[in-house]
Design an enzyme around this catalytic site. Sequence first.
Site, PDB file in Angstrom:
ATOM      1  N   GLY A 321       0.940   6.191  -6.523  1.00 29.72           N
ATOM      2  CA  GLY A 321       1.356   6.727  -5.240  1.00 29.72           C
ATOM      3  C   GLY A 321       0.288   7.636  -4.645  1.00 29.72           C
ATOM      4  O   GLY A 321      -0.914   7.438  -4.845  1.00 29.72           O
ATOM      5  N   SER A 322       0.738   8.667  -3.954  1.00 23.26           N
ATOM      6  CA  SER A 322      -0.207   9.507  -3.206  1.00 23.26           C
ATOM      7  C   SER A 322      -1.096  10.370  -4.092  1.00 23.26           C
ATOM      8  O   SER A 322      -2.042  10.983  -3.584  1.00 23.26           O
ATOM      9  CB  SER A 322       0.560  10.399  -2.227  1.00 23.26           C
ATOM     10  N   THR A 323      -0.827  10.457  -5.379  1.00 26.30           N
ATOM     11  CA  THR A 323      -1.778  11.161  -6.244  1.00 26.30           C
ATOM     12  C   THR A 323      -3.129  10.451  -6.235  1.00 26.30           C
ATOM     13  O   THR A 323      -4.166  11.076  -6.465  1.00 26.30           O
ATOM     14  CB  THR A 323      -1.255  11.262  -7.693  1.00 26.30           C
ATOM     15  N   GLU A 639       7.162  13.417   0.702  1.00 23.63           N
ATOM     16  CA  GLU A 639       6.649  12.143   1.197  1.00 23.63           C
ATOM     17  C   GLU A 639       7.795  11.184   1.431  1.00 23.63           C
ATOM     18  O   GLU A 639       8.764  11.165   0.673  1.00 23.63           O
ATOM     19  CB  GLU A 639       5.709  11.554   0.148  1.00 23.63           C
TER      20      GLU A 639
END
Length: 639
Positions: A321-323, A639
């Site tokens: 994901g956004s990591t 998110e």
Amino acid sequence: MNGHRLIHESQGAKRHIAYLSIFAAALFFLLLTRLWYLQIVKSDELQSQSESNRLRLVPVAASRGTIFDRNGGVLVTNRPSFSVAVIPQEVKDRDALLDRLSKYLDIDRSELLDKWEKGKGRARYFPIVLASGITRDQLELLEENRLWLPGIEIEMKPVRQYESGTLAAHLLGYIGEVSEEELKKDTTSGYNSGDYIGKSGIERSWETLLHGRDGGRQIEVDARGRVLRTISETAPVGGSSLVLTIDTALQTAAEKGFGEQAGAAVAMDVNTGEILAFVSNPGFDPALFAGRMPPDKWKEYLEDKRHPLENKALKGQYPPGSTFKIITALAGLEEGVVDDHTSSVCRGAYVLGNNTFRCWEKRGHGTVNLKRALKESCDVYFYQLGEKLGIDRIAAYARKFALGAPLGIGLENEKAGLIPDSAWKEKRFGKKWFQGDTLPAAIGQGYVLMTPVQLAAMIGAVANDGTVYRPHLVKRIIDQEGRILQEFKPEVVTRTGISPRSIRLVKEGLLAVVNEGGGTGGQARLYDVRVAGKTGTSQVVKQRDKKGAIPYQYRDHALFVAFAPYDKPEIAVAVVVEHGEHGGSAAAPIAGNILRAYFEGKKAASKPVKAGKAPASEEGDGAEQAGEEQTSPPASKEE
């Protein structure tokens, strides 16, 4: 007449003598043949039978090495356990013996027979273990009825005692009886049926060192099985012990943070690669695997939808994901595609060809630069950046962090994750890579997969300005007297070569994620230590039930990575909450609890201890008290 009669009698006597001679010679020949058969042909077998009638070889199991945490606390030790073994050569009526044992031990007769049959081929001199971990009551019952149990031996073997129950179960692993398949391997040449061997985790990976070398005694017994004397004896050699890098107080706080949620967490020293906490939740009871697993408990483990037997920290492969935007941001800075002033406009979606790629913030973020894009996790900003970079450049920077391959943590079956590129898709699917594939990859979706161990190593490398250390779990090996046999030093996997400026700009964005208004990671904020981190939401194929709700197994995973202190990093943390839906609300608080426990533990360790009173925080209480006194940080956007 008399002469003829004498002659006839003389001839008759000679015939009798001849017959007797032939008979005697035949008898003598048969005796000689039998002696030759017994003494030459059957000598080995008969000698073995003779010896087994009066001699017994009693195995003496070596004491398995102890496992300690980094502070010397005992994680795994040994306790005595009793096993029932049989010497087949001394049993005339096997069926009667098995019937009695089945009754006394409350074990199905077919199970005892199966172990007997499997052990016959290897047990010419060694007893066959039929049952392990018998109770004291069963032991007394067998001793009372020993006269009716010919060939039975009671063996004492040390088995594992896990001092903290289920704590760090996936890391420590468990032991069990060696299987037939394992006995056929070269690495188990010193094992016999009924011996214990490591099956998973540290117990398996360090089996050779922990096991030691078994000994034995050759004893003489009478017809009733009573010991007359010891013929010879070989002392066992105990296994070496391990001092792990794990901190028990931190491990406890990390596991407690998950509660009933499924997931994984890894805490790592950013300057050495030492793993400080290694969580896969829910856990299991490793002690159950050393004996007879209760059927209802085994069924419970198998049917639990949270998969308690799976080592999620090592084998769980999740879209980051956004990591993963950390990698995309560094690639963009290093390639000159963006800088800290480059901005994009987010209106809630980005159109590429006939496809619309949406941002988690449906209303859009407006005009954002790199720092704000990281702070608020704007998908549109990174869609556009990914399109400009292309998948091959993104993949190249991911591999600078050693992603897409096992890191060599020291446990078996570590997963590699996946960093896709155009060549990979061509080879895997025989299809061309399209820009529509790049946009999801740029925000850690699509084909991208990472393990929690890799997430921790990635954020650790950002924290220390670009060095990827090999995560490791064993600090040193010691002998039974505590003398150091080997000590493990930090090992560098790779240096990313990314410029300090690029890393600094990304770090500033990660600091804002946790500490500034509008940041998605406010739930990980501490009031006395500056934390930097990044939230993530890993999409799962959504399916709704008839009421419109999303069933558990279709909910998104929640992720959070962080390091602290910001100015001089010491610890990195990666948390994945399976089906937790939002990284900011599900994963960030757990990471905050881990970091709080770490720093409270350091404070407690630095305080002088008053005579007669130990500091409560050494047992993890201080961290909890501190957590209760603090006010929760304000809810953050997600998110």
